[in-house]
Write an enzyme that holds these catalytic residues in place. Structure first.
Site, mmCIF file in Angstrom:
data_model
loop_
_atom_site.group_PDB
_atom_site.id
_atom_site.type_symbol
_atom_site.label_atom_id
_atom_site.label_comp_id
_atom_site.label_asym_id
_atom_site.label_seq_id
_atom_site.Cartn_x
_atom_site.Cartn_y
_atom_site.Cartn_z
ATOM 1 N N LYS A 9 0.877 -1.246 -0.154
ATOM 2 C CA LYS A 9 -0.008 0.234 -0.024
ATOM 3 C C LYS A 9 0.843 1.385 -0.023
ATOM 4 O O LYS A 9 2.030 1.200 0.205
ATOM 5 C CB LYS A 9 -1.005 -0.036 1.179
ATOM 6 N N TYR A 49 -12.446 -2.128 -3.800
ATOM 7 C CA TYR A 49 -13.087 -2.482 -2.368
ATOM 8 C C TYR A 49 -14.494 -2.328 -2.422
ATOM 9 O O TYR A 49 -14.994 -1.868 -1.407
ATOM 10 C CB TYR A 49 -12.305 -1.282 -1.504
ATOM 11 N N ASN A 112 -2.051 0.159 6.557
ATOM 12 C CA ASN A 112 -1.495 -1.081 7.236
ATOM 13 C C ASN A 112 -0.591 -1.845 6.330
ATOM 14 O O ASN A 112 -0.456 -3.053 6.726
ATOM 15 C CB ASN A 112 -2.690 -1.768 7.938
ATOM 16 N N HIS A 115 -2.226 -5.449 1.735
ATOM 17 C CA HIS A 115 -3.558 -6.286 1.514
ATOM 18 C C HIS A 115 -3.201 -7.556 0.801
ATOM 19 O O HIS A 115 -2.308 -7.765 0.062
ATOM 20 C CB HIS A 115 -4.381 -5.330 0.715
ATOM 21 N N GLU A 126 -9.887 -10.529 -7.464
ATOM 22 C CA GLU A 126 -8.810 -9.682 -7.490
ATOM 23 C C GLU A 126 -7.558 -9.644 -8.260
ATOM 24 O O GLU A 126 -7.218 -8.824 -8.796
ATOM 25 C CB GLU A 126 -8.193 -9.648 -5.793
HETATM 26 P P1 CMP Z 1 -7.517 -4.625 3.775
HETATM 27 O O1 CMP Z 1 -7.217 -5.958 4.143
HETATM 28 O O2 CMP Z 1 -7.044 -3.890 2.853
HETATM 29 O O3 CMP Z 1 -9.189 -4.371 3.415
HETATM 30 C C1 CMP Z 1 -9.908 -3.318 3.840
HETATM 31 C C2 CMP Z 1 -9.242 -2.230 4.374
HETATM 32 O O4 CMP Z 1 -9.755 -1.180 5.349
HETATM 33 C C3 CMP Z 1 -8.448 -2.802 5.591
HETATM 34 O O5 CMP Z 1 -7.118 -3.584 4.925
HETATM 35 C C4 CMP Z 1 -7.768 -1.637 6.456
HETATM 36 O O6 CMP Z 1 -6.535 -1.031 5.908
HETATM 37 C C5 CMP Z 1 -9.023 -0.594 6.329
HETATM 38 N N1 CMP Z 1 -9.821 -0.353 7.355
HETATM 39 C C6 CMP Z 1 -9.757 1.035 7.907
HETATM 40 N N2 CMP Z 1 -10.532 0.988 9.038
HETATM 41 C C7 CMP Z 1 -11.000 -0.345 9.198
HETATM 42 C C8 CMP Z 1 -11.718 -0.959 10.237
HETATM 43 N N3 CMP Z 1 -12.278 -0.385 11.190
HETATM 44 N N4 CMP Z 1 -11.915 -2.168 10.015
HETATM 45 C C9 CMP Z 1 -11.396 -2.888 9.015
HETATM 46 N N5 CMP Z 1 -10.582 -2.560 8.165
HETATM 47 C C10 CMP Z 1 -10.391 -1.227 8.006
#
Ligand code: CMP
Length: 134
Positions: A9, A49, A112, A115, A126
């Site tokens: 990311k 998403y 984070n 993904h 995906e």
């Molecule tokens: P990802 O695995 O990319 O899938 C959705 C993303 O939403 C997740 O990682 C997080 O980076 C982001 N996100 C932000 N806030 C939340 C939350 N409260 N719960 C889950 N995902 C979140």
């Protein structure tokens, strides 16, 4: 053998962690069979998403994912989907175990570092989304 989609990311790309993350992926036994750097448009990020549309964090997620380049990758290996999810660690880096990518390369749930697809079905969707030729 399975394939899964990985995204490094914008936060991790911007901090220069791309190579370190690729090394960790290879050390885990997974092979990076395709990779491409892209700057996502809002439309691309929203489509990717789609399942999170309507959630309170959706707009922030789209703003973040379009804030800089990402590296999209196809990973291949035995149990690649669960293996990569174990390597990534908890979605929330504060809850992730040391040695996982999110613990070691990220600080916050909304930025984070990585993904990974969460099921066979999402991996197929995906991978086709970013690598239609695959
Ligand atoms: P990802 O695995 O990319 O899938 C959705 C993303 O939403 C997740 O990682 C997080 O980076 C982001 N996100 C932000 N806030 C939340 C939350 N409260 N719960 C889950 N995902 C979140």
């Amino acid at each position: 053998m399975q394939t899964t989609l990985s995204i490094i990311k914008p936060d991790a790309v911007q901090k220069g962690y791309t190579e370190d993350i690729c090394t960790r992926i290879k050390e885990s036994g997974l092979k990076i069979i395709s990779k491409r750097q892209v700057l996502l448009s809002s439309e691309q990020a929203e489509g990717f998403y789609d399942e999170h549309k309507g959630k309170p964090f959706f707009e922030a997620l789209i703003n973040f994912m379009t804030s800089g380049p990402v590296q999209v990758q196809i990973l291949e290996g035995l149990d690649a989907i669960s293996k990569y999810r174990s390597l990534m660690g908890n979605t929330n880096p504060k809850k992730a175990k040391p040695g996982t990518l999110r613990h070691d390369f990220a600080e916050a749930i909304d930025a984070n570092a990585v993904h990974g697809s969460d099921s066979l079905e999402s991996a197929a969707r995906e991978i086709a989304y970013f690598f239609p030729e695959h």
